[in-house]
Design a protein around this motif. Structure first.
Motif, PDB file in Angstrom:
ATOM      1  N   ALA A 146       5.627 106.828  78.087  1.00  0.00           N
ATOM      2  CA  ALA A 146       4.614 107.830  77.743  1.00  0.00           C
ATOM      3  C   ALA A 146       5.080 108.687  76.564  1.00  0.00           C
ATOM      4  O   ALA A 146       4.307 108.957  75.634  1.00  0.00           O
ATOM      5  N   LEU A 147       6.336 109.111  76.591  1.00  0.00           N
ATOM      6  CA  LEU A 147       6.875 109.931  75.510  1.00  0.00           C
ATOM      7  C   LEU A 147       6.939 109.155  74.198  1.00  0.00           C
ATOM      8  O   LEU A 147       6.602 109.680  73.134  1.00  0.00           O
ATOM      9  N   VAL A 148       7.356 107.895  74.270  1.00  0.00           N
ATOM     10  CA  VAL A 148       7.421 107.062  73.066  1.00  0.00           C
ATOM     11  C   VAL A 148       6.029 106.885  72.477  1.00  0.00           C
ATOM     12  O   VAL A 148       5.842 106.957  71.253  1.00  0.00           O
ATOM     13  N   ASN A 149       5.045 106.656  73.324  1.00  0.00           N
ATOM     14  CA  ASN A 149       3.676 106.506  72.829  1.00  0.00           C
ATOM     15  C   ASN A 149       3.208 107.757  72.102  1.00  0.00           C
ATOM     16  O   ASN A 149       2.579 107.683  71.040  1.00  0.00           O
ATOM     17  N   ARG A 154       1.319 110.002  67.174  1.00  0.00           N
ATOM     18  CA  ARG A 154       1.177 111.291  66.488  1.00  0.00           C
ATOM     19  C   ARG A 154       1.874 111.325  65.129  1.00  0.00           C
ATOM     20  O   ARG A 154       1.599 112.214  64.317  1.00  0.00           O
ATOM     21  N   ASN A 155       2.775 110.396  64.857  1.00  0.00           N
ATOM     22  CA  ASN A 155       3.571 110.458  63.634  1.00  0.00           C
ATOM     23  C   ASN A 155       3.406 109.250  62.713  1.00  0.00           C
ATOM     24  O   ASN A 155       3.950 109.259  61.604  1.00  0.00           O
ATOM     25  N   PHE A 156       2.677 108.232  63.161  1.00  0.00           N
ATOM     26  CA  PHE A 156       2.514 107.036  62.341  1.00  0.00           C
ATOM     27  C   PHE A 156       1.042 106.642  62.269  1.00  0.00           C
ATOM     28  O   PHE A 156       0.199 107.185  62.981  1.00  0.00           O
ATOM     29  N   THR A 160       0.290 100.998  62.589  1.00  0.00           N
ATOM     30  CA  THR A 160       1.665 100.994  63.092  1.00  0.00           C
ATOM     31  C   THR A 160       1.678 101.179  64.597  1.00  0.00           C
ATOM     32  O   THR A 160       2.434 100.509  65.316  1.00  0.00           O
ATOM     33  N   TRP A 161       0.835 102.076  65.094  1.00  0.00           N
ATOM     34  CA  TRP A 161       0.760 102.302  66.542  1.00  0.00           C
ATOM     35  C   TRP A 161       0.318 101.041  67.272  1.00  0.00           C
ATOM     36  O   TRP A 161       0.899 100.670  68.299  1.00  0.00           O
ATOM     37  N   VAL A 162      -0.701 100.355  66.744  1.00  0.00           N
ATOM     38  CA  VAL A 162      -1.180  99.125  67.378  1.00  0.00           C
ATOM     39  C   VAL A 162      -0.092  98.070  67.374  1.00  0.00           C
ATOM     40  O   VAL A 162       0.145  97.401  68.390  1.00  0.00           O
ATOM     41  N   ALA A 163       0.593  97.903  66.243  1.00  0.00           N
ATOM     42  CA  ALA A 163       1.665  96.906  66.160  1.00  0.00           C
ATOM     43  C   ALA A 163       2.787  97.224  67.140  1.00  0.00           C
ATOM     44  O   ALA A 163       3.320  96.324  67.807  1.00  0.00           O
TER      45      ALA A 163
END
Length: 198
Positions: A146-149, A154-156, A160-163
């Motif tokens: 959860a924290l990594v997500n 929020r930063n990329f 990038t998030w989907v990949a």
């Protein structure tokens, strides 16, 4: 008597089924985002999850609790994403899902009921302490996911998030699962129900 019990027992899950049902919707999500954008990808992901859970139900002849919960969250946050045209909701879905899983596992431990035993008790035969340790560790891992997500979305960029969601989370999860093998070996029960000699 034993033959009758074997005949009426629930059909064991094929080894290829779970990886396929988990990876399939994510691959569709990645491809559709790459070709058509996040909103088309969200709709495709929702449809793929419905097909995935339905296929699991058809093959296994039972309701898979965790995938059903994930499907409900996907449909809820996916619908909000499409209705409001705001991709934030689909990006929040992994955070909400993982935190919910962690809370459920910890709640089970609080009532002395390691819930992983009910999910994987037909796959692993562990001592009560083994189930407790494994459940606690997976709860911590879900919080980590959860924290990594949150950090990634929020930063990329969305791409990038989907990949990362498709190609990052699965390897991280597999590495974590492999790291639990010493616990599985240390707390495994023998076939007669007694603890294995160390």
């Amino acid at each position: 008597m034993s033959e009758t019990t074997t005949t009426t027992a629930a059909k064991p899950q094929p080894e290829w089924l779970q990886p396929l049902l988990e990876i399939g919707p994510l691959v569709i999500f990645f491809i559709m985002n790459w070709q058509l954008g996040i909103y088309w990808a969200t709709g495709g992901f929702m449809a793929a999850m419905v097909v995935s859970v339905s296929a699991s139900l058809f093959i296994m002849k039972r309701l898979p609790v965790m995938p059903i919960f994930t499907l409900v969250v996907v449909l809820l946050f996916g619908s909000l994403t499409l209705w409001l045209q705001d991709e934030t909701f689909i990006k929040l879905k992994p955070t909400i899902t993982n935190l919910a899983f962690a809370l459920m596992l910890w709640a089970g431990l609080a009532f002395d009921r390691p819930l992983l035993k009910y999910a994987f008790g037909t796959v692993f035969n562990l001592t009560r302490e083994g189930w407790r340790i494994l459940t606690f560790r997976w709860a911590l891992f879900f919080v980590f996911l959860a924290l990594v997500n949150e950090v990634v979305w929020r930063n990329f960029s969305t791409d990038t998030w989907v990949a990362f969601k498709v190609f990052g989370i699965m390897p991280i999860t597999m590495i974590f699962a492999m790291a639990q093998l010493p616990v599985l070996n240390r707390h495994a029960l023998a076939e007669d129900g007694g603890e294995r000699p160390s």
